[in-house]
Scaffold this motif. Structure first.
Motif, PDB file in Angstrom:
ATOM      1  N   ILE A  79       0.835  -1.208   0.000  1.00  0.00           N
ATOM      2  CA  ILE A  79       0.000   0.000   0.000  1.00  0.00           C
ATOM      3  C   ILE A  79       0.868   1.255   0.000  1.00  0.00           C
ATOM      4  CG2 ILE A  79      -1.656   1.332   1.355  1.00  0.00           C
ATOM      5  CD1 ILE A  79      -2.948  -1.234   2.209  1.00  0.00           C
ATOM      6  N   SER A  80       1.931   1.261   0.795  1.00  0.00           N
ATOM      7  CA  SER A  80       2.812   2.424   0.844  1.00  0.00           C
ATOM      8  C   SER A  80       3.494   2.670  -0.499  1.00  0.00           C
ATOM      9  CB  SER A  80       3.858   2.232   1.942  1.00  0.00           C
ATOM     10  OG  SER A  80       4.708   3.350   2.042  1.00  0.00           O
ATOM     11  N   THR A  81       3.861   1.597  -1.196  1.00  0.00           N
ATOM     12  CA  THR A  81       4.486   1.756  -2.520  1.00  0.00           C
ATOM     13  C   THR A  81       3.521   2.364  -3.515  1.00  0.00           C
ATOM     14  OG1 THR A  81       5.913  -0.157  -2.096  1.00  0.00           O
ATOM     15  CG2 THR A  81       5.648   0.533  -4.379  1.00  0.00           C
ATOM     16  N   VAL A  82       2.265   1.938  -3.481  1.00  0.00           N
ATOM     17  CA  VAL A  82       1.257   2.526  -4.370  1.00  0.00           C
ATOM     18  C   VAL A  82       1.079   4.008  -4.064  1.00  0.00           C
ATOM     19  CG1 VAL A  82      -1.179   2.486  -5.003  1.00  0.00           C
ATOM     20  CG2 VAL A  82       0.062   0.339  -4.753  1.00  0.00           C
ATOM     21  N   LEU A  83       1.026   4.354  -2.784  1.00  0.00           N
ATOM     22  CA  LEU A  83       0.891   5.762  -2.408  1.00  0.00           C
ATOM     23  C   LEU A  83       2.099   6.575  -2.861  1.00  0.00           C
ATOM     24  CD1 LEU A  83      -0.534   5.424   1.230  1.00  0.00           C
ATOM     25  CD2 LEU A  83      -1.778   6.138  -0.817  1.00  0.00           C
ATOM     26  N   GLN A  84       3.300   6.028  -2.715  1.00  0.00           N
ATOM     27  CA  GLN A  84       4.520   6.749  -3.082  1.00  0.00           C
ATOM     28  C   GLN A  84       4.588   7.003  -4.576  1.00  0.00           C
ATOM     29  OE1 GLN A  84       7.234   8.956  -2.566  1.00  0.00           O
ATOM     30  NE2 GLN A  84       7.560   7.643  -0.789  1.00  0.00           N
ATOM     31  N   THR A  85       4.271   6.018  -5.384  1.00  0.00           N
ATOM     32  CA  THR A  85       4.392   6.157  -6.837  1.00  0.00           C
ATOM     33  C   THR A  85       3.218   6.900  -7.452  1.00  0.00           C
ATOM     34  OG1 THR A  85       3.378   3.964  -7.102  1.00  0.00           O
ATOM     35  CG2 THR A  85       5.785   4.078  -7.056  1.00  0.00           C
ATOM     36  N   GLY A 149       4.146   0.589  18.492  1.00  0.00           N
ATOM     37  CA  GLY A 149       3.837   1.948  18.937  1.00  0.00           C
ATOM     38  C   GLY A 149       4.886   2.947  18.495  1.00  0.00           C
ATOM     39  N   ALA A 150       6.170   2.552  18.556  1.00  0.00           N
ATOM     40  CA  ALA A 150       7.237   3.433  18.076  1.00  0.00           C
ATOM     41  C   ALA A 150       7.111   3.679  16.581  1.00  0.00           C
ATOM     42  CB  ALA A 150       8.598   2.820  18.417  1.00  0.00           C
ATOM     43  N   VAL A 151       6.734   2.641  15.823  1.00  0.00           N
ATOM     44  CA  VAL A 151       6.538   2.797  14.380  1.00  0.00           C
ATOM     45  C   VAL A 151       5.396   3.770  14.098  1.00  0.00           C
ATOM     46  CG1 VAL A 151       5.846   1.573  12.281  1.00  0.00           C
ATOM     47  CG2 VAL A 151       7.485   0.529  13.836  1.00  0.00           C
ATOM     48  N   LEU A 152       4.324   3.670  14.865  1.00  0.00           N
ATOM     49  CA  LEU A 152       3.188   4.577  14.694  1.00  0.00           C
ATOM     50  C   LEU A 152       3.602   6.027  14.948  1.00  0.00           C
ATOM     51  CD1 LEU A 152       0.057   4.710  14.258  1.00  0.00           C
ATOM     52  CD2 LEU A 152      -0.143   4.598  16.743  1.00  0.00           C
ATOM     53  N   ILE A 153       4.382   6.245  15.980  1.00  0.00           N
ATOM     54  CA  ILE A 153       4.839   7.601  16.293  1.00  0.00           C
ATOM     55  C   ILE A 153       5.764   8.130  15.201  1.00  0.00           C
ATOM     56  CG2 ILE A 153       6.236   8.947  17.910  1.00  0.00           C
ATOM     57  CD1 ILE A 153       5.126   7.139  20.137  1.00  0.00           C
ATOM     58  N   SER A 154       6.624   7.281  14.690  1.00  0.00           N
ATOM     59  CA  SER A 154       7.524   7.722  13.614  1.00  0.00           C
ATOM     60  C   SER A 154       6.738   8.132  12.380  1.00  0.00           C
ATOM     61  CB  SER A 154       8.512   6.603  13.272  1.00  0.00           C
ATOM     62  OG  SER A 154       7.863   5.528  12.616  1.00  0.00           O
ATOM     63  N   GLY A 155       5.648   7.421  12.083  1.00  0.00           N
ATOM     64  CA  GLY A 155       4.821   7.810  10.948  1.00  0.00           C
ATOM     65  C   GLY A 155       4.190   9.180  11.130  1.00  0.00           C
ATOM     66  N   GLY A 348       6.549  12.830  -0.907  1.00  0.00           N
ATOM     67  CA  GLY A 348       7.108  11.498  -0.711  1.00  0.00           C
ATOM     68  C   GLY A 348       7.224  11.138   0.756  1.00  0.00           C
ATOM     69  N   LEU A 349       7.702  12.073   1.570  1.00  0.00           N
ATOM     70  CA  LEU A 349       7.836  11.797   3.000  1.00  0.00           C
ATOM     71  C   LEU A 349       6.463  11.669   3.663  1.00  0.00           C
ATOM     72  CD1 LEU A 349      10.161  11.400   4.975  1.00  0.00           C
ATOM     73  CD2 LEU A 349       9.865  13.762   5.694  1.00  0.00           C
ATOM     74  N   CYS A 350       5.482  12.433   3.185  1.00  0.00           N
ATOM     75  CA  CYS A 350       4.125  12.296   3.728  1.00  0.00           C
ATOM     76  C   CYS A 350       3.570  10.900   3.453  1.00  0.00           C
ATOM     77  CB  CYS A 350       3.208  13.355   3.115  1.00  0.00           C
ATOM     78  SG  CYS A 350       3.422  15.010   3.778  1.00  0.00           S
ATOM     79  N   MET A 351       3.781  10.410   2.245  1.00  0.00           N
ATOM     80  CA  MET A 351       3.270   9.080   1.921  1.00  0.00           C
ATOM     81  C   MET A 351       3.990   7.998   2.728  1.00  0.00           C
ATOM     82  SD  MET A 351       0.805   9.640  -0.077  1.00  0.00           S
ATOM     83  CE  MET A 351       0.575  11.236   0.738  1.00  0.00           C
ATOM     84  N   GLU A 352       5.280   8.185   2.974  1.00  0.00           N
ATOM     85  CA  GLU A 352       5.989   7.231   3.820  1.00  0.00           C
ATOM     86  C   GLU A 352       5.451   7.287   5.252  1.00  0.00           C
ATOM     87  OE1 GLU A 352      10.192   7.477   3.634  1.00  0.00           O
ATOM     88  OE2 GLU A 352      10.282   7.394   1.444  1.00  0.00           O
ATOM     89  N   GLY A 360       2.096   0.523  11.667  1.00  0.00           N
ATOM     90  CA  GLY A 360       1.968   0.475  13.117  1.00  0.00           C
ATOM     91  C   GLY A 360       0.608  -0.011  13.564  1.00  0.00           C
ATOM     92  N   LEU A 361      -0.449   0.423  12.881  1.00  0.00           N
ATOM     93  CA  LEU A 361      -1.794  -0.017  13.237  1.00  0.00           C
ATOM     94  C   LEU A 361      -2.007  -1.498  12.950  1.00  0.00           C
ATOM     95  CD1 LEU A 361      -3.883   3.039  11.959  1.00  0.00           C
ATOM     96  CD2 LEU A 361      -3.378   2.425  14.327  1.00  0.00           C
ATOM     97  N   LEU A 362      -1.315  -2.014  11.926  1.00  0.00           N
ATOM     98  CA  LEU A 362      -1.428  -3.440  11.613  1.00  0.00           C
ATOM     99  C   LEU A 362      -0.606  -4.309  12.552  1.00  0.00           C
ATOM    100  CD1 LEU A 362      -1.288  -3.413   7.694  1.00  0.00           C
ATOM    101  CD2 LEU A 362      -3.298  -3.643   9.160  1.00  0.00           C
ATOM    102  N   GLY A 363       0.251  -3.689  13.360  1.00  0.00           N
ATOM    103  CA  GLY A 363       1.039  -4.450  14.314  1.00  0.00           C
ATOM    104  C   GLY A 363       2.336  -4.993  13.768  1.00  0.00           C
ATOM    105  N   THR A 364       2.929  -4.341  12.776  1.00  0.00           N
ATOM    106  CA  THR A 364       4.201  -4.803  12.236  1.00  0.00           C
ATOM    107  C   THR A 364       5.352  -4.292  13.092  1.00  0.00           C
ATOM    108  OG1 THR A 364       4.467  -2.896  10.776  1.00  0.00           O
ATOM    109  CG2 THR A 364       3.212  -4.753   9.920  1.00  0.00           C
ATOM    110  N   ALA A 365       6.532  -4.840  12.844  1.00  0.00           N
ATOM    111  CA  ALA A 365       7.710  -4.470  13.628  1.00  0.00           C
ATOM    112  C   ALA A 365       8.518  -3.347  13.000  1.00  0.00           C
ATOM    113  CB  ALA A 365       8.611  -5.685  13.820  1.00  0.00           C
ATOM    114  N   GLY A 366       8.131  -2.886  11.825  1.00  0.00           N
ATOM    115  CA  GLY A 366       8.875  -1.820  11.155  1.00  0.00           C
ATOM    116  C   GLY A 366       7.953  -1.011  10.271  1.00  0.00           C
ATOM    117  N   GLY A 367       8.299   0.244  10.064  1.00  0.00           N
ATOM    118  CA  GLY A 367       7.512   1.105   9.197  1.00  0.00           C
ATOM    119  C   GLY A 367       7.893   0.923   7.745  1.00  0.00           C
ATOM    120  N   THR A 368       7.582   1.914   6.942  1.00  0.00           N
ATOM    121  CA  THR A 368       7.896   1.855   5.513  1.00  0.00           C
ATOM    122  C   THR A 368       8.811   3.022   5.156  1.00  0.00           C
ATOM    123  OG1 THR A 368       5.918   3.132   4.937  1.00  0.00           O
ATOM    124  CG2 THR A 368       5.713   0.736   4.963  1.00  0.00           C
ATOM    125  N   ALA A 369       9.844   2.713   4.414  1.00  0.00           N
ATOM    126  CA  ALA A 369      10.794   3.717   3.925  1.00  0.00           C
ATOM    127  C   ALA A 369      11.246   3.291   2.533  1.00  0.00           C
ATOM    128  CB  ALA A 369      11.988   3.849   4.867  1.00  0.00           C
TER     129      ALA A 369
END
Length: 615
Positions: A79-85, A149-155, A348-352, A360-369
């Motif tokens: 989803i993040s890749t679609v938003l970025q492109t 939670g840290a990933v959510l805050i970073s977003g 680009g940074l907004c989409m990331e 973060g809401l899905l409960g993953t261990a890392g965000g998207t970059a």
């Protein structure tokens, strides 16, 4: 075997029988390029989870649980890749959890689990807790919840940085003396992880590297005359395709995996795993994972927001923002794209940020970059295509809906992951070094800035990883914040080089900031009249969306995300490239030297953005 190049497909060409065959070939090429992106992306995802999960408290989760975690990450990245492109920078950038997410997450997990050893990932972190007052939460799920939670805050922070225009401002004022060491360190920072995974079987890793180098370099001129290669920018069609170079990474990846599968089928022992490696391997079967599982927010657990998560999230956002800006520049240079506009960088940074929020809401261990490895693979093969990246994003989302299929990706040999890192990140190192040609590298000032920034970026993380004296300020979240930032080489290099470059006296020519510098002219930052608009159209939003935006883009904060009218932008370019006194300057961000603006050179056909072509 070299094919000719002509204008739109000719009627008498034996290579093309109809327009439909050309479209079919274009789709086939896009699908193959999408598989190549997916192969590199899954390698990075597996590396991220293989290094992070063993550092969590108690035993690592079962294989079917890790398959679900990997599936959620794939879905968020798609989803993040679609938003970025589509709405972001519009560059062909694949999104993954980068190492700038991994290191802070491991710092947090080492605080939660005092006995966890994190030295095996090559970041040189000590096996004991790096901050005082460590505690054991008793459950890897609870720790993963806090990491989410840290990933959510970073977003959220990335979203603020993009909307406020900070990202575009910083990218616009980064010269060669900042870009060169930063891009070089981005590549060099992964060498320990690469060596760690290659050590499972150096023969397999070297075979992948040998095939990739042979296909992309020695056989790059070999063309196969069975498929058309349309060029959208040039309105021309190449009647033969450099297949070996274009799919050098995919062919190497698939070939080595097939060799390993054959060896395993005949029960030939080819992979050597010591105790540490065995803990990283996906030992259990994934047969218990469900075929279909639709990820949604809160399906696993809601992110846990704590002061520790806030501190680590801030470090994640700062490190990943610097990595993403470097990736934008790297992608543009490798694919000969125009210089990225501030608006596109902010979008680009907004989409990331939105992607990290979702992760973060899905409960993953890392965000998207933005993926450095995928960008370097596109530069290595010279086959960047926005369309193929979007197809790979759809494949990611499909895999994300099936934990059973996502679990199959864990069967890729660890040595293959190491080989992929070696082949791709080496391109980032070389690209960073190429920026030195625009500066006076014989200058003592420049030699010191580059050497000091790069040396400290490698030294400080090593020192913090091996010292027995923990970082203690008296408040644990502040300890985690400083440690998470100081353990990320990209942050150290970017901060030190930017600070020294803009505070140490030096002439504009010495710093590579003169308006006529090739790296600026090729970027087409301020093309005059029609030429500027022609080059900048690569980063424009879709036509349908642009029609809805003009009235709202004049208000804050949308003004940092949407391009202004051509008249306003030309005036801005003239103001920015105005006059400044020659000589030395110690103030931050001095203006270029005086002199009239010269019309920018129109890019030749060979310098047109390859990623804008329909591959």
């Amino acid at each position: 075997m070299n094919g000719g190049r002509g204008r739109a497909p000719g009627a008498g060409s034996p290579m093309l029988t109809s327009c439909s065959s050309q479209k079919m070939c274009s789709w086939m090429m896009s699908c193959c390029l999408a598989l190549q992106h997916l192969a590199v992306q899954t390698s990075l995802l597996c590396i991220f989870h293989l290094l992070l999960l063993p550092t969590l408290p108690q035993e690592p989760p079962h294989a079917h649980t890790t398959s679900k975690l990997l599936a959620r990450s794939l879905f968020a990245c798609g989803i993040s890749t679609v938003l970025q492109t589509t709405l972001g920078s519009r560059l062909p950038l694949v999104q993954i959890p980068s190492f700038e997410y991994l290191i802070p997450a491991m710092v947090l997990s080492s605080h939660l689990s005092p006995g966890a050893s994190t030295d095996r990932n090559g970041t040189a972190m000590a096996s004991t807790c790096l901050v005082p007052h460590c505690r054991d939460t008793g459950s890897w799920a609870d720790s993963l919840q806090e990491v989410s939670g840290a990933v959510l805050i970073s977003g959220l922070i990335q979203l603020v940085l993009g909307v406020s225009g900070v990202c575009g401002w910083a990218a616009r004022h980064c010269g060669p003396m900042v870009l060169a060491p930063s891009l070089s360190i981005i590549g060099l920072s992964a060498y320990k992880e690469a060596a760690f995974f290659c050590s499972t079987n150096w023969g397999v890793a070297l075979l992948l590297m040998l095939l990739a180098v042979t296909f992309s370099q020695h056989l790059r001129s070999c063309r196969l005359p069975f498929c058309a290669w349309p060029h959208a920018w040039e309105g021309s069609t190449e009647y033969s395709a450099p297949i070996l170079r274009t799919f050098s990474v995919l062919l190497s990846f698939a070939g080595v995996c097939i060799v390993c599968a054959i060896l395993s089928y005949f029960h030939i022992l080819w992979e050597s795993l010591d105790v540490t490696m065995a803990q990283l391997s996906w030992a259990n079967s994934t047969s218990n994972a469900p075929w279909i599982r639709i990820p949604y927010a809160g399906a696993w657990r809601w992110p846990l927001l704590t002061p520790r998560a806030l501190a680590v999230g801030i470090a994640m956002a700062m490190g990943c923002s610097m990595n993403s800006v470097g990736c934008y520049v790297l992608c543009g240079r490798l694919l000969r794209a125009p210089r990225l506009s501030p608006h596109a960088c902010n979008r680009g940074l907004c989409m990331e940020g939105l992607g990290s929020l979702l992760a973060g809401l899905l409960g993953t261990a890392g965000g998207t970059a933005s993926s450095i490895a995928n960008t370097c693979a596109a530069g290595l093969t010279q086959a960047g295509s926005r369309h193929s990246v979007q197809v790979s994003a759809l494949l990611c989302m499909v895999l994300g809906l099936s934990p059973r299929l996502a679990g199959l990706l864990t069967h890729v040999p660890l040595a293959v992951h190491g080989g992929v890192l070696c082949v791709t990140y080496a391109v980032a190192v070389g690209t960073g070094i190429s920026y030195f040609q625009y500066t006076d590298i014989d200058s003592g000032r420049n030699i010191f800035i580059v050497g000091f920034a790069m040396f400290m970026a490698l030294l400080v993380p090593r020192w913090f990883g091996t010292t027995l004296a923990p970082l203690a300020t008296g408040w644990v979240p502040l300890d985690l914040l400083f440690l998470s930032l100081l353990m990320v080489p990209v942050f150290l290099t970017g901060f030190l080089s930017f600070f020294l470059e803009n505070t140490v006296s030096g002439t504009l020519e010495e710093r590579g900031l003169l308006p006529e510098q090739p790296w600026k002219a090729r970027a087409g930052d301020c093309h005059l009249h029609g030429e500027r608009g022609e080059v900048s159209q690569a980063y424009r939003l879709p036509t349908g969306l642009r029609r809805l935006l003009p009235s709202s883009c004049k208000a804050f904060p949308c003004c940092f995300l949407c391009p202004r009218s051509e008249e306003e932008e030309e005036g801005s370019c003239a103001t920015e490239e105005g006059t400044a006194g020659p000589g030395e300057g110690t103030h931050l961000l001095p203006k270029p030297s005086s002199g009239e603006l010269q019309p920018a050179i129109r890019p030749s056909q060979t310098d047109m953005p390859a990623w804008h072509t329909v591959a």
